[in-house]
Design a protein around this motif. Sequence first.
Motif, PDB file in Angstrom:
ATOM      1  N   ASP A 333      50.576  38.479  65.959  1.00  0.00           N
ATOM      2  CA  ASP A 333      51.496  38.753  67.073  1.00  0.00           C
ATOM      3  C   ASP A 333      52.834  39.314  66.610  1.00  0.00           C
ATOM      4  OD1 ASP A 333      49.575  37.833  68.778  1.00  0.00           O
ATOM      5  OD2 ASP A 333      50.396  35.795  68.925  1.00  0.00           O
ATOM      6  N   GLU A 334      53.177  39.072  65.351  1.00  0.00           N
ATOM      7  CA  GLU A 334      54.428  39.591  64.801  1.00  0.00           C
ATOM      8  C   GLU A 334      54.225  40.936  64.108  1.00  0.00           C
ATOM      9  OE1 GLU A 334      55.848  36.564  62.213  1.00  0.00           O
ATOM     10  OE2 GLU A 334      56.315  35.156  63.843  1.00  0.00           O
ATOM     11  N   ASN A 335      53.055  41.516  64.338  1.00  0.00           N
ATOM     12  CA  ASN A 335      52.704  42.827  63.777  1.00  0.00           C
ATOM     13  C   ASN A 335      52.665  42.809  62.248  1.00  0.00           C
ATOM     14  OD1 ASN A 335      51.858  45.433  64.549  1.00  0.00           O
ATOM     15  ND2 ASN A 335      53.836  46.294  63.943  1.00  0.00           N
ATOM     16  N   LYS A 336      52.309  41.658  61.694  1.00  0.00           N
ATOM     17  CA  LYS A 336      52.150  41.528  60.251  1.00  0.00           C
ATOM     18  C   LYS A 336      50.667  41.389  59.927  1.00  0.00           C
ATOM     19  CE  LYS A 336      56.639  39.358  59.363  1.00  0.00           C
ATOM     20  NZ  LYS A 336      57.330  38.147  58.842  1.00  0.00           N
ATOM     21  N   ARG A 337      50.266  42.005  58.812  1.00  0.00           N
ATOM     22  CA  ARG A 337      48.855  41.967  58.435  1.00  0.00           C
ATOM     23  C   ARG A 337      48.571  40.667  57.673  1.00  0.00           C
ATOM     24  NH1 ARG A 337      44.931  45.125  59.166  1.00  0.00           N
ATOM     25  NH2 ARG A 337      46.271  46.720  60.094  1.00  0.00           N
ATOM     26  N   VAL A 338      47.614  39.904  58.196  1.00  0.00           N
ATOM     27  CA  VAL A 338      47.254  38.613  57.588  1.00  0.00           C
ATOM     28  C   VAL A 338      45.736  38.581  57.358  1.00  0.00           C
ATOM     29  CG1 VAL A 338      49.196  37.369  58.600  1.00  0.00           C
ATOM     30  CG2 VAL A 338      47.055  37.549  59.877  1.00  0.00           C
ATOM     31  N   PRO A 339      45.270  37.784  56.383  1.00  0.00           N
ATOM     32  CA  PRO A 339      43.834  37.759  56.050  1.00  0.00           C
ATOM     33  C   PRO A 339      42.976  37.198  57.187  1.00  0.00           C
ATOM     34  CG  PRO A 339      45.169  36.800  54.287  1.00  0.00           C
ATOM     35  CD  PRO A 339      46.062  36.951  55.463  1.00  0.00           C
ATOM     36  N   LEU A 340      41.743  37.687  57.255  1.00  0.00           N
ATOM     37  CA  LEU A 340      40.759  37.105  58.173  1.00  0.00           C
ATOM     38  C   LEU A 340      40.386  35.708  57.676  1.00  0.00           C
ATOM     39  CD1 LEU A 340      38.350  40.183  58.498  1.00  0.00           C
ATOM     40  CD2 LEU A 340      40.105  39.489  60.146  1.00  0.00           C
ATOM     41  N   ASP A 341      39.800  34.905  58.559  1.00  0.00           N
ATOM     42  CA  ASP A 341      39.323  33.601  58.077  1.00  0.00           C
ATOM     43  C   ASP A 341      38.064  33.821  57.232  1.00  0.00           C
ATOM     44  OD1 ASP A 341      37.025  33.741  59.772  1.00  0.00           O
ATOM     45  OD2 ASP A 341      38.169  32.890  61.434  1.00  0.00           O
ATOM     46  N   ASP A 342      37.616  32.798  56.555  1.00  0.00           N
ATOM     47  CA  ASP A 342      36.514  32.939  55.587  1.00  0.00           C
ATOM     48  C   ASP A 342      35.251  33.487  56.223  1.00  0.00           C
ATOM     49  OD1 ASP A 342      38.169  32.058  53.624  1.00  0.00           O
ATOM     50  OD2 ASP A 342      37.429  29.986  53.628  1.00  0.00           O
ATOM     51  N   GLU A 343      34.922  33.008  57.412  1.00  0.00           N
ATOM     52  CA  GLU A 343      33.698  33.458  58.075  1.00  0.00           C
ATOM     53  C   GLU A 343      33.776  34.944  58.402  1.00  0.00           C
ATOM     54  OE1 GLU A 343      31.040  32.513  62.087  1.00  0.00           O
ATOM     55  OE2 GLU A 343      32.687  31.174  61.523  1.00  0.00           O
ATOM     56  N   GLN A 344      34.928  35.373  58.927  1.00  0.00           N
ATOM     57  CA  GLN A 344      35.109  36.788  59.266  1.00  0.00           C
ATOM     58  C   GLN A 344      35.101  37.654  58.007  1.00  0.00           C
ATOM     59  OE1 GLN A 344      38.801  36.161  61.395  1.00  0.00           O
ATOM     60  NE2 GLN A 344      37.841  36.706  63.353  1.00  0.00           N
ATOM     61  N   LYS A 345      35.698  37.128  56.937  1.00  0.00           N
ATOM     62  CA  LYS A 345      35.707  37.865  55.667  1.00  0.00           C
ATOM     63  C   LYS A 345      34.288  38.097  55.165  1.00  0.00           C
ATOM     64  CE  LYS A 345      40.078  36.875  53.322  1.00  0.00           C
ATOM     65  NZ  LYS A 345      40.683  36.186  52.161  1.00  0.00           N
ATOM     66  N   ASP A 346      33.482  37.053  55.239  1.00  0.00           N
ATOM     67  CA  ASP A 346      32.103  37.166  54.763  1.00  0.00           C
ATOM     68  C   ASP A 346      31.343  38.226  55.553  1.00  0.00           C
ATOM     69  OD1 ASP A 346      32.581  35.225  52.897  1.00  0.00           O
ATOM     70  OD2 ASP A 346      31.692  33.582  54.077  1.00  0.00           O
ATOM     71  N   LYS A 347      31.545  38.242  56.855  1.00  0.00           N
ATOM     72  CA  LYS A 347      30.852  39.220  57.699  1.00  0.00           C
ATOM     73  C   LYS A 347      31.318  40.638  57.365  1.00  0.00           C
ATOM     74  CE  LYS A 347      30.097  38.546  62.029  1.00  0.00           C
ATOM     75  NZ  LYS A 347      30.259  38.251  63.481  1.00  0.00           N
ATOM     76  N   ALA A 348      32.646  40.797  57.144  1.00  0.00           N
ATOM     77  CA  ALA A 348      33.198  42.114  56.824  1.00  0.00           C
ATOM     78  C   ALA A 348      32.674  42.606  55.481  1.00  0.00           C
ATOM     79  CB  ALA A 348      34.725  42.050  56.802  1.00  0.00           C
ATOM     80  N   TYR A 349      32.635  41.708  54.504  1.00  0.00           N
ATOM     81  CA  TYR A 349      32.167  42.118  53.175  1.00  0.00           C
ATOM     82  C   TYR A 349      30.675  42.437  53.210  1.00  0.00           C
ATOM     83  CZ  TYR A 349      31.917  42.482  48.140  1.00  0.00           C
ATOM     84  OH  TYR A 349      31.737  42.970  46.867  1.00  0.00           O
ATOM     85  N   GLU A 350      29.946  41.683  54.000  1.00  0.00           N
ATOM     86  CA  GLU A 350      28.509  41.953  54.143  1.00  0.00           C
ATOM     87  C   GLU A 350      28.290  43.347  54.733  1.00  0.00           C
ATOM     88  OE1 GLU A 350      24.707  40.132  56.633  1.00  0.00           O
ATOM     89  OE2 GLU A 350      26.464  38.859  56.255  1.00  0.00           O
TER      90      GLU A 350
END
Length: 473
Positions: A333-350
């Motif tokens: 919401d503050e327009n800052k880039r923050v990491p996805l949670d672990d589950e989302q990261k796994d899906k993105a990397y897959e």
Amino acid sequence: MYKDYNKIKIDIKPLARIFILIIFILPFLGGCRVAEKNFELSKYKGKSIKSFERKTRTDLIQEGNGVYKIEDRLQLIAPKGDITSITILKGAEKFKLFGLEIGMDKKEAEKKLAEVYKSEVNKTIESEKNSITYTYRNSDSELFVSYDINSDLVTEISYYYYKDEKPQSEDIGNAGELIALIGNDRVYYNEAMVYLKSAQEIYESDYGNGIWEAEIFEEGKSFGEYIKEEVIKQITQLKVIRDKATENGIALTEEEEAEAAAYAAAHFAGLSDEDIDRYLVTPKLLEQVYADNLLAEKVFETLTIDVDTHVPDDIARQITIQHILIYGTYLNDENKRVPLDDEQKDKAYEKISGLLERVKNEEDFYTLAEANTEAGEIELTFGKDGGPKEYGKEFKEAAFSLKTGEVSDIISTDYGWHIIYCVSDFNEDATTKVKEEIIEERRTKLFANLYEEWSSDYEVVVNKEAWDSISFD
């Protein structure tokens, strides 16, 4: 034959009284001088600023290079310390020029002027000031007298003294008030307005007419003030370069002069009668403006032709790549880039891993990228000093390590994961363009150094009162 001075008695008491009286009278006499009803300022032409201040008991404020003022009353221009211009403003009461003073009736003023000048050589209507300005010239000076259109009373008087210099040629149709002195060149209202109106047309077409009052600089300067400063700089450059062209034997050919005349004719034909009358534009003035610009370009080309044109491939080399990005981060919401949670990261990397396998199976990279990438651009061309900075050095190093047709492994950056395909490890057209840009930068730098050296010999004095009064309307 000889007097016996020992026998002469001198009564020193009367002398002491006289001496004391003189001490007290001098300030009084000075005060009487200041209390004169009017100062005739024409006698101060060519005199020093210090002399003016001393004799008139005034305190001038130095506003700029050679410009001195008493707010709303008087402006003097003294480029090298000696007065060459005097302007009496509307708020002045005790100053005169050739017997003229603020508030004087036009008929009375014309009688006094007949003793010094012949009839006027030009008239200018200044609607912003509701005034009409008459221009007078003789062999060593110019005088501008402004009258209120309704009352016919004097509202401003400006005097310009040539000293021992000859006035600039009037062949180009100089008209209006003197705006600037650039060395021995004089820039008048109509010439300055050609440049200012051109700038106005360009910026208003892009940003609208509200741009001029916008304060886009930290120091509170409006965009209009900034552009007016830039116009003076531009005119200064052209005048200096024109002088140096003569010194270096550089001149326009007949064909180039004809080109300038053609540009000028087209420009003049596009002006309304109202603009021609208001800004005092003439075909000859426009010819000179276009000739000055063409000549400046020719001077640049001539004096920078021998610059080093060798640019090694490794400096200019440009590559072209395509890439697929799958985000490992998101904007909060503050327009800052923050990491996805672990589950989302796994899906993105897959997902990025699956895409890499498909690329290796020789699927068309661009088609695959177009359907899957989360990047704004798929294809990029850049050199060692360019590229998408947001992806960091890892992305650029991986891109430059590839040969044409090769595909990278998965590259991890602060944004997520990338796959890079090298379209060309040496984009010849883009590399040639960069080489040309580097050579042009060298030429520009060389010319900038030349101009800096040239301009140090030129005194530039701007008639701020006149220039500041011009508005964008």
